[in-house]
Design a protein around this motif. Sequence first.
Motif, short mmCIF file in Angstrom:
data_model
loop_
_atom_site.label_atom_id
_atom_site.label_comp_id
_atom_site.label_asym_id
_atom_site.label_seq_id
_atom_site.Cartn_x
_atom_site.Cartn_y
_atom_site.Cartn_z
N GLY A 119 0.78 -1.23 0.00
CA GLY A 119 0.00 0.00 0.00
C GLY A 119 0.81 1.28 0.00
O GLY A 119 2.03 1.29 0.20
N ASP A 120 0.10 2.38 -0.22
CA ASP A 120 0.61 3.72 -0.02
C ASP A 120 0.15 4.18 1.35
O ASP A 120 -1.06 4.20 1.63
N ALA A 121 1.07 4.57 2.22
CA ALA A 121 0.70 5.11 3.52
C ALA A 121 0.27 6.56 3.34
O ALA A 121 0.93 7.33 2.63
N ARG A 122 -0.84 6.94 4.00
CA ARG A 122 -1.39 8.27 3.72
C ARG A 122 -1.62 9.11 4.97
O ARG A 122 -1.29 10.29 5.00
N TYR A 123 -2.19 8.52 6.02
CA TYR A 123 -2.56 9.29 7.21
C TYR A 123 -2.24 8.49 8.47
O TYR A 123 -2.13 7.26 8.43
N ALA A 124 -2.12 9.23 9.59
CA ALA A 124 -1.90 8.56 10.87
C ALA A 124 -2.68 9.27 11.97
O ALA A 124 -2.88 10.50 11.92
N LEU A 125 -3.15 8.49 12.93
CA LEU A 125 -3.76 8.98 14.16
C LEU A 125 -2.85 8.57 15.30
O LEU A 125 -2.52 7.39 15.44
N VAL A 126 -2.44 9.51 16.13
CA VAL A 126 -1.48 9.25 17.20
C VAL A 126 -2.11 9.56 18.55
O VAL A 126 -2.53 10.70 18.81
N PHE A 170 7.99 11.31 14.86
CA PHE A 170 6.86 11.01 13.98
C PHE A 170 7.01 11.73 12.65
O PHE A 170 6.88 11.15 11.57
N ASN A 171 7.28 13.03 12.74
CA ASN A 171 7.26 13.86 11.54
C ASN A 171 8.45 13.62 10.62
O ASN A 171 8.34 13.76 9.40
N LYS A 172 9.61 13.27 11.19
CA LYS A 172 10.76 12.93 10.34
C LYS A 172 10.42 11.78 9.41
O LYS A 172 10.69 11.83 8.20
N LEU A 173 9.81 10.73 9.97
CA LEU A 173 9.47 9.56 9.16
C LEU A 173 8.24 9.85 8.29
O LEU A 173 8.20 9.46 7.12
N ALA A 174 7.24 10.52 8.85
CA ALA A 174 6.04 10.83 8.07
C ALA A 174 6.39 11.66 6.83
O ALA A 174 5.85 11.43 5.74
N GLY A 175 7.31 12.59 6.99
CA GLY A 175 7.68 13.45 5.87
C GLY A 175 8.34 12.69 4.74
O GLY A 175 8.20 13.07 3.57
N LEU A 176 9.04 11.61 5.05
CA LEU A 176 9.69 10.81 4.02
C LEU A 176 8.67 10.09 3.14
O LEU A 176 8.99 9.72 2.00
N HIS A 177 7.46 9.86 3.68
CA HIS A 177 6.48 9.05 2.96
C HIS A 177 5.16 9.80 2.72
O HIS A 177 4.16 9.17 2.40
N CYS A 178 5.19 11.14 2.86
CA CYS A 178 4.01 11.98 2.58
C CYS A 178 2.80 11.53 3.41
O CYS A 178 1.67 11.44 2.90
N VAL A 179 3.04 11.24 4.68
CA VAL A 179 1.98 10.84 5.61
C VAL A 179 1.64 12.04 6.49
O VAL A 179 2.52 12.71 7.02
N GLN A 180 0.34 12.30 6.67
CA GLN A 180 -0.09 13.39 7.52
C GLN A 180 -0.74 12.86 8.79
O GLN A 180 -1.60 11.96 8.72
N ILE A 181 -0.34 13.40 9.94
CA ILE A 181 -1.01 13.08 11.20
C ILE A 181 -2.29 13.91 11.26
O ILE A 181 -2.25 15.13 11.19
N ILE A 182 -3.44 13.23 11.37
CA ILE A 182 -4.73 13.91 11.23
C ILE A 182 -5.55 13.89 12.51
O ILE A 182 -6.69 14.36 12.51
N GLY A 183 -4.98 13.39 13.61
CA GLY A 183 -5.72 13.39 14.87
C GLY A 183 -5.12 12.44 15.87
O GLY A 183 -4.03 11.91 15.69
N GLY A 184 -5.87 12.23 16.96
CA GLY A 184 -5.41 11.34 18.02
C GLY A 184 -6.06 11.70 19.34
O GLY A 184 -7.14 12.31 19.38
N ILE A 202 -2.42 4.64 14.71
CA ILE A 202 -3.24 4.06 13.65
C ILE A 202 -2.76 4.65 12.34
O ILE A 202 -2.65 5.88 12.21
N VAL A 203 -2.44 3.80 11.38
CA VAL A 203 -2.03 4.27 10.06
C VAL A 203 -3.09 3.84 9.04
O VAL A 203 -3.59 2.71 9.08
N ILE A 204 -3.41 4.76 8.16
CA ILE A 204 -4.38 4.52 7.09
C ILE A 204 -3.65 4.62 5.76
O ILE A 204 -2.93 5.59 5.51
N GLY A 205 -3.81 3.59 4.96
CA GLY A 205 -3.19 3.58 3.64
C GLY A 205 -4.19 3.16 2.59
O GLY A 205 -5.39 3.02 2.85
N SER A 206 -3.71 2.96 1.39
CA SER A 206 -4.61 2.56 0.30
C SER A 206 -3.84 1.76 -0.74
O SER A 206 -2.61 1.86 -0.85
N THR A 207 -4.60 0.97 -1.49
CA THR A 207 -4.08 0.29 -2.68
C THR A 207 -5.12 0.42 -3.78
O THR A 207 -6.30 0.65 -3.50
N PRO A 208 -4.72 0.25 -5.03
CA PRO A 208 -5.74 0.13 -6.09
C PRO A 208 -6.69 -1.02 -5.75
O PRO A 208 -6.28 -2.02 -5.15
#
Length: 285
Positions: A82-89, A109-123, A136-142
């Motif tokens: 998958g593509d990692a997209r969002y995280a809840l911490v 968190f942000n050092k690694l999130a920035g490498l993979h275009c992941v945004q922390i969206i809550g927690g 919690i990490v949310i990703g997607s696949t086709p």
Amino acid sequence: MNELSLIAAIRKWSTPKTAAPGVVKGIGDDCAIIRPRANEDLLFTTDFVIEDVHFTRATQTGIDTGWKALARGLSDIAAMGGDARYALVSLALAPWCCHNYVRDLYQGFNKLAGLHCVQIIGGDVSKTEKLSIDVIVIGSTPRGKALRRDGAKPGDVIYVSGALGRAAAKGYKDRPIPRLELGRKLRGKATSCMDLSDGLAMDLHRLAVESGVAAELDGPLPSAPKATLEHALFGGEDYELLCTLPPGRRAPRELTRVGLIVEGKPGRVTLAGESLQPRGWDPLA
């Protein structure tokens, strides 16, 4: 430090200048709002990192711990292709946790999130006796393209990425690197896949159980410097990928062949003809 001031700081640390694609609303409301893309499947995973179980203050910094907490979930997304997209911490803070330490966690968190275009969206935040972090990490696949554990067939070749036993040989003090790019390469190629979080012996047993097959390890294992065979088989926390490919299919260069899927009792794993017990990293042990 109180809840209002901490959440305000977390919002400042976590909100990028430009929102990630699909984020309608991030931190600041009762729920984050995500607008999914058409023709995709969403992936959800959650992992704890708990003081004196997954890390110790004496050996790991706040930045290291934040990195590791997010890496565990990103590795699950990698295992699904998958593509990692969002995280809840969510943080349950121990009495010793101060503002600066929480800031360091978010730097990790942000050092690694920035490498993979992941945004922390809550927690969430609360308190406890020992620091506990849930990510919690949310990703997607086709749609229909996610890699799974249950597709291995007799005759498939077993591969692993990277060097095994790395974390155990370093006393579990390293920063794991989630194999997200490799996971995406394996979409449409691998018959099964999972991440190596608990050790090769345990995780290959799990994959074989889900696929209803047995497995034979018949080649030298790619081991990290100073790692023993015990580390490579049972140490865990390497966060490499374990996968199977059909015979004759060319494997990505990041992979090393280690064995074959065979018919037999589901979950049985052998090394050089001897049965391996399904043991490894166990947070409940």
